[in-house]
Design an enzyme around this catalytic site. Structure first.
Site, mmCIF file in Angstrom:
data_model
loop_
_atom_site.group_PDB
_atom_site.id
_atom_site.type_symbol
_atom_site.label_atom_id
_atom_site.label_comp_id
_atom_site.label_asym_id
_atom_site.label_seq_id
_atom_site.Cartn_x
_atom_site.Cartn_y
_atom_site.Cartn_z
ATOM 1 N N LYS A 215 0.896 -0.505 -0.031
ATOM 2 C CA LYS A 215 -0.352 -0.182 -0.218
ATOM 3 C C LYS A 215 1.026 1.341 0.106
ATOM 4 O O LYS A 215 0.896 1.761 1.373
ATOM 5 C CB LYS A 215 -0.715 -0.043 1.520
ATOM 6 C CG LYS A 215 -2.346 1.037 1.289
ATOM 7 C CD LYS A 215 -2.896 0.533 1.780
ATOM 8 C CE LYS A 215 -3.891 1.846 2.964
ATOM 9 N NZ LYS A 215 -4.358 2.550 1.333
HETATM 10 N N1 PMP Z 1 -8.078 -1.270 -2.466
HETATM 11 C C1 PMP Z 1 -7.401 -0.118 -2.436
HETATM 12 C C2 PMP Z 1 -6.530 0.738 -3.495
HETATM 13 C C3 PMP Z 1 -7.369 0.474 -1.680
HETATM 14 O O1 PMP Z 1 -7.232 1.390 -1.215
HETATM 15 C C4 PMP Z 1 -8.209 0.181 -0.396
HETATM 16 C C5 PMP Z 1 -8.158 0.863 1.161
HETATM 17 N N2 PMP Z 1 -7.386 0.412 2.050
HETATM 18 C C6 PMP Z 1 -8.882 -1.430 -0.207
HETATM 19 C C7 PMP Z 1 -8.383 -1.860 -1.318
HETATM 20 C C8 PMP Z 1 -9.590 -1.772 1.061
HETATM 21 O O2 PMP Z 1 -8.720 -2.776 1.639
HETATM 22 P P1 PMP Z 1 -8.931 -2.491 3.355
HETATM 23 O O3 PMP Z 1 -10.106 -3.621 3.429
HETATM 24 O O4 PMP Z 1 -7.782 -2.768 3.869
HETATM 25 O O5 PMP Z 1 -9.157 -0.675 3.685
#
Ligand code: PMP
Length: 322
Positions: free
Chosen positions: A166
Site C-alpha cells: 500500500k
Molecule cells: N483497494 C485499495 C486500492 C485501497 O486503497 C483500499 C483501502 N485501503 C482497499 C482496497 C481496501 O482495503 P482495506 O479493507 O484494507 O482498507
C-alpha cells in the site's frame, strides 16, 4: 492564503516516536517521498463501543504497513507492538473514539538519488474524528447504495508496481480512476486488471453476488489484499453464504444480482448502478444488507467477535508517553 482544511485536525500527531502538536509535524521540501512517491501507509478505524474505543483489526493493518515497507526495502525503526501503542496514544491524547487513523512511513530528506537507500525513514500516525477526511468508496458509507463506472484506466500491472504494497505512488493510479469517476458523475470507479478482468475500486475491493454466491477477484487480479475484504469473506461464510475468489469478467457487473464494495473508510457499501445500469432493481440486496448488519453488529455487540478483530485501545507503554 491557504484554503481551510476539509477535515478537523486533531491536536497531536505521533511523529518519529513522540507526540507533537499538529502544526509542528512538518517535513522538508526535499523529502524523497514528495519527489518520488516513496511512502507506504495505512488507514485504521477506531470505533466507539460501550466498553470504550476499539480498533478494528489494527494489528493486521500494521503488519501490512511493515510488509509494504519491506517490499520497498524501507527499514522501519518500530515494530507492530510499538506502532499499536502509538495508535492508542494518538486516540487517547486527542480524546478520539469514532476515528480514522493514518499511519505513514516515508523516505525523508536524504538527497535526490532515486534509490536513497541510506536516507532517513520517517514515521507518523495522525488521527481524525470519524466522518472527517475518510474518502473511501463514494466519500463515506451511503445506505441507499452508490453509482459506479468502469474506469478507462487499467489497474497497475503486477510487473510494474507491486500492488500488495500500500504505497503512496500506487495512488497516482487510483487518483486517476477516482477523479475520472467523479467527472462522469459516479461515486466510485472500478478498474479492470491488465487482462481485462474486474480488479477493484480506487480505494475499495469488490464483490458480486451471482446465483446466491459471493464472488470476488483473486489477489492476482491486481488488488490490494483488503482487510475489510477478508472480513467480508469471513462474515459471509459465517452467515452461511458460499464465497469464491474468481476472475470476474466485466459484464458480470451488469448481470449480477448484487454488487458491493468494501474498505476501511467506506466499510461495506451496496452498489446500485454500474455504468448507468441499475444492479437488479437498484436497491441494496439481501446478501449485502446481511453482511453490512453483521459487520456493524460487531461494534454494538450484536455480532459476537469470534475472530478477535476488535482490539481494545489499551494504555500505551510508558516509553511512548512523551
Ligand atoms: N483497494 C485499495 C486500492 C485501497 O486503497 C483500499 C483501502 N485501503 C482497499 C482496497 C481496501 O482495503 P482495506 O479493507 O484494507 O482498507
Amino acid at each position: 492564503m491557504s484554503a481551510p482544511l476539509p477535515f478537523t485536525p486533531s491536536d497531536h500527531l505521533w511523529f518519529n516516536g513522540r507526540l507533537v502538536p499538529w502544526a509542528q509535524a512538518t517535513v522538508h521540501v526535499m523529502t524523497h517521498a514528495l519527489h518520488y512517491g516513496s511512502s507506504v501507509f495505512e488507514g485504521i478505524r477506531c470505533y466507539a463501543t460501550d466498553g470504550g474505543p476499539v480498533f478494528f483489526r489494527a494489528t493486521p493493518h500494521l503488519e501490512r504497513l511493515l510488509e509494504s515497507a519491506r517490499i520497498y526495502r524501507m527499514p522501519v525503526p518500530f515494530g507492530v507492538r510499538e506502532l499499536l501503542d502509538a495508535c492508542a496514544l494518538v486516540v487517547r491524547r486527542n480524546d478520539l473514539a469514532d476515528a480514522y487513523l493514518r499511519p505513514l512511513v516515508w523516505r525523508g530528506c536524504g538527497g535526490l538519488g532515486l534509490t536513497a537507500l541510506d536516507g532517513p525513514i520517517e514515521t507518523m500516525i495522525a488521527g481524525f474524528r470519524q466522518g472527517a477526511p475518510a474518502a473511501g468508496a463514494g466519500g463515506g458509507a451511503r445506505d441507499d447504495g452508490i453509482d459506479v463506472g468502469v474506469s478507462s484506466w487499467t489497474r497497475v500491472a503486477p510487473n510494474t508496481l507491486p500492488v500488495m504494497a500500500k504505497a503512496g505512488g500506487n495512488y497516482l493510479s487510483t487518483q486517476l480512476i477516482a477523479s475520472e469517476a467523479r467527472r462522469h458523475g459516479y461515486h466510485e470507479g472500478i478498474a479492470l486488471d491488465t487482462q481485462g478482468y474486474v480488479s477493484e475500486g480506487s480505494g475499495s475491493n469488490i464483490f458480486v453476488v451471482r446465483d446466491g454466491v459471493l464472488l470476488t477477484p483473486p489477489l492476482a487480479a491486481g488488488i490490494l489484499p483488503g482487510i475489510t475484504r477478508d472480513a467480508v469473506i469471513t462474515l459471509a461464510r459465517w452467515l452461511g453464504y458460499e464465497v469464491r475468489e474468481e476472475w470476474l469478467p466485466r459484464e458480470l457487473l451488469y448481470v449480477a444480482s448484487e454488487v458491493l464494495l468494501c474498505g476501511t473508510a467506506s466499510e461495506i457499501v451496496a452498489v446500485r448502478s454500474v455504468d448507468g445500469m441499475p444492479v437488479a432493481n437498484g436497491a441494496p440486496g439481501t446478501v449485502t444488507s446481511a453482511i453490512q448488519r453483521a459487520f456493524r453488529g460487531l461494534f454494538t455487540g450484536d455480532t459476537p467477535d469470534h475472530w478477535g478483530w476488535l482490539e481494545r485501545v489499551g494504555a500505551p507503554a510508558v516509553a511512548l508517553m512523551s
